[in-house]
Design an enzyme around this catalytic site. Structure first.
Site, PDB file in Angstrom:
ATOM      1  CB  CYS A 190     -41.619 -38.837 131.367  1.00  0.00           C
ATOM      2  SG  CYS A 190     -41.440 -38.356 129.624  1.00  0.00           S
ATOM      3  CB  CYS A 212     -39.620 -42.606 112.392  1.00  0.00           C
ATOM      4  SG  CYS A 212     -40.511 -41.364 111.448  1.00  0.00           S
TER       5      CYS A 212
END
Length: 229
Positions: A190, A212
């Site tokens: 997406c 991260c």
């Protein structure tokens, strides 16, 4: 004319080897004996075998196709089996497979999810829900539900955000930032913003990478509720 009379005529004939088409009287003694004394066969000789061409009543087939694929029925069934076998282990969604307008995303996401996933924001370090979570399960994209990370790849980096050393194959897209200093990671399905990936920091992991990731970009599914582990 009797047999004995014919024999006498044959013995008196001056031509011992007549032409095959000669009358019976001019034929050799052995031929006459075979002609008159041979018994008729009780069973007629079997006719020579006929060549049979296999054909198919289906209009789209000729006999060669029938012999090779049984009117394509066998081949069709095999193709169907292959398709079913392939679908039993479906790959991750292809890149860009989840398409929504920004208005649609804004309607289904919370304001903070929209700010980070769609506007590429960042949550404050140490505040994320999953920063210190190490339970067994799977982390999915909070926007579209695509599986992104296994809990077994999560480690404590001390950076204040959830850290993973690798994602599911094909689930994470990488794009260098415009300044070239960092590499952004997004959900490949997406396009939702996850965070950044860093390499060569010296962490004792199989890949020496640190994904991260913002907690708000993720949704954790415990192992008891998930079958992808």
């Amino acid at each position: 004319m009797g047999v004995q009379h014919l024999l006498k005529l044959r013995m008196a004939s001056p031509h011992p080897h007549p032409h095959p088409g000669a009358p019976l009287a001019a034929r050799p003694l052995s031929a006459l004996a075979s002609f008159f004394l041979a018994r008729p066969s009780s069973t007629a000789a079997a006719p020579p075998p006929r060549h049979v061409t296999l054909s198919c009543s289906r209009p789209h087939c000729n006999h060669n196709q029938w012999a090779a694929s049984r009117c394509r029925g066998t081949a069709g069934r095999r193709r169907l089996q292959v398709v079913v076998a392939m679908s039993s282990s479906a790959p991750p969604p292809p890149p860009g497979s989840v398409q929504k307008s920004e208005e649609e995303w804004e309607a289904i996401l919370s304001p903070e999810q929209f700010r980070i996933l769609r506007l590429k924001g960042t949550e404050y370090p140490g505040t994320g829900e999953y920063d210190k979570l190490f339970a067994e399960g799977v982390y999915e994209c909070a926007g579209c539900g695509t599986p992104l990370y296994k809990s077994s790849t999560k480690f404590n980096s001390g950076c204040g955000w959830p850290a993973f050393y690798e994602g599911f194959p094909g689930a994470i897209a990488r794009t260098p930032d415009p300044d070239g200093r960092r590499i952004e990671i997004t959900c490949a399905a997406c396009g939702g913003h996850l965070g950044h990936v860093f390499k060569g920091e010296g962490f004792n992991t199989p890949t020496d990478e640190r994904h991260c990731v913002n907690s708000i970009s993720l949704k954790f599914i415990p192992a008891s509720e998930d079958s992808k582990l």
